[in-house]
Design an enzyme around this catalytic site. Sequence first.
Site, PDB file in Angstrom:
ATOM      1  N   GLU A  20      -1.943 -28.347  28.699  1.00  0.00           N
ATOM      2  CA  GLU A  20      -3.172 -29.154  28.568  1.00  0.00           C
ATOM      3  C   GLU A  20      -2.991 -30.305  27.589  1.00  0.00           C
ATOM      4  O   GLU A  20      -3.782 -31.225  27.549  1.00  0.00           O
ATOM      5  CB  GLU A  20      -4.330 -28.266  28.101  1.00  0.00           C
ATOM      6  CG  GLU A  20      -4.970 -27.461  29.221  1.00  0.00           C
ATOM      7  CD  GLU A  20      -6.239 -26.764  28.743  1.00  0.00           C
ATOM      8  OE1 GLU A  20      -7.288 -27.410  28.667  1.00  0.00           O
ATOM      9  OE2 GLU A  20      -6.158 -25.560  28.436  1.00  0.00           O
TER      10      GLU A  20
ATOM     11  N   THR B 249       0.828  -1.210   0.000  1.00  0.00           N
ATOM     12  CA  THR B 249       0.000   0.000   0.000  1.00  0.00           C
ATOM     13  C   THR B 249       0.857   1.251   0.000  1.00  0.00           C
ATOM     14  O   THR B 249       0.462   2.295  -0.516  1.00  0.00           O
ATOM     15  CB  THR B 249      -0.925  -0.026   1.238  1.00  0.00           C
ATOM     16  OG1 THR B 249      -1.789  -1.136   1.092  1.00  0.00           O
ATOM     17  CG2 THR B 249      -1.757   1.225   1.358  1.00  0.00           C
TER      18      THR B 249
ATOM     19  N   THR C  51       1.579  -4.269   4.363  1.00  0.00           N
ATOM     20  CA  THR C  51       1.447  -4.587   5.786  1.00  0.00           C
ATOM     21  C   THR C  51       0.842  -5.976   6.038  1.00  0.00           C
ATOM     22  O   THR C  51       0.976  -6.503   7.138  1.00  0.00           O
ATOM     23  CB  THR C  51       0.570  -3.536   6.500  1.00  0.00           C
ATOM     24  OG1 THR C  51      -0.731  -3.548   5.907  1.00  0.00           O
ATOM     25  CG2 THR C  51       1.180  -2.151   6.397  1.00  0.00           C
TER      26      THR C  51
HETATM   27  N1  ASP Z   1      -2.714  -5.512   0.801  1.00  0.00           N
HETATM   28  C1  ASP Z   1      -1.711  -4.533   1.124  1.00  0.00           C
HETATM   29  C2  ASP Z   1      -0.361  -5.234   1.149  1.00  0.00           C
HETATM   30  O1  ASP Z   1      -0.094  -5.918   2.078  1.00  0.00           O
HETATM   31  C3  ASP Z   1      -2.039  -3.883   2.422  1.00  0.00           C
HETATM   32  C4  ASP Z   1      -1.021  -2.897   2.940  1.00  0.00           C
HETATM   33  O2  ASP Z   1       0.084  -2.751   2.458  1.00  0.00           O
HETATM   34  O3  ASP Z   1      -1.350  -2.223   3.948  1.00  0.00           O
HETATM   35  O4  ASP Z   1       0.384  -5.086   0.224  1.00  0.00           O
END
Ligand code: ASP
Length: 362
Positions: A319, A45, A124
Amino acid sequence: MPIHAKQRTCKGGAALLLLVLSLIAAPLTAAANKPKVTILATGGTIAGAQPDTNQPGYKAGSLSIDAILQAVPGLSDVAILKGEQVANIGSQDMNDKVWLKLARRANEVLASPDVDGVVVTHGTDTLEETAYFLNLVLDTDKPVVLVGSMRPATAISADGPMNIYNGVVVAGMPAARGRGVMAMMNDDLHYAAEITKTNTTHLNTMHSPNRGRAGTCDTGKCTLFSPPAQRHTAGSEFRLASNLTELPNVAIIYAHANMDATLINAAAKSGARGIVIAGVGDGNMTQPALDALAALAAKGVVVVRSTRVGSGIVKRNVEVDDDKLGFVASMEKNPQKARILLQLALMNTQDVKEIQRMFDEY
Ligand code: ASP
């Protein structure tokens, strides 16, 4: 009198010469003092563009690294920069090929005495996975900082430029050496082993729920907190062979109420050498799931119990009787990081005790 006049002229000339020399030397010294940081771009992004600035829709991985860097005011004041495009993808498409290319290029760049640190721009969605992978395979003491953004580069109040600015500052800090791979997002610095994405769209999505953050930055004024606890980078035992083209097949299976053995057996049938279970609670699962995994562990598939909870430690024999069933406990690794560690472990050994040692140390 003429002698005095001549002396004054000589003194004045010398002062002028010194002034000119210092004016020439000042920028040269400033440039010599600036850290040299290489930026390896992979998309995300942070390189995303929207068709309409007032709508949430956008395409990740649209802009080049040069276009991204131009949007960061004052960046060339804090470091001497070089940018390279390794890939330009949304990180939901991250794969072994890009990981291997990125890790090999980062190792090459970091080996140069002309480079003080590396910044990786990244989406991200899988940023925590790439950060953890690099943390295990890079052979360096120099800082490596991943940066991403939640808003595309064309958005109102895009967060990418500040994340890049702070990331470049950290990558150039001598005090950030020896801390492994980190990630800079929303003024917070995170260690690769700690960071996880916790919100689908908000700017404060990245957290380090178990041991806390690596530091914090305010417009390039960065403070580092305690060093990381786990082994990493130069202290890691994992290295990429030059002929390696893909990582071992390891599946993640998500546990839930009324779970049966269908997906577990399907994973094994499709050739998984390891299975990470994103268990309920403290790495738990239904009895049919436990039975299926125990049967596979007896046949040599390595089973790691992690948790879908989002934080906490999955320890051995609480567990679930790991000793009896032949399982590995993931400790602090969430399922997606447990998968990476198991993939690298399987390149060296199948021994469950040895793999548990790795999960204890990394
Ligand atoms: N879908 C995007 C990615 O991971 C989301 C982002 O970068 O925030 O490339």
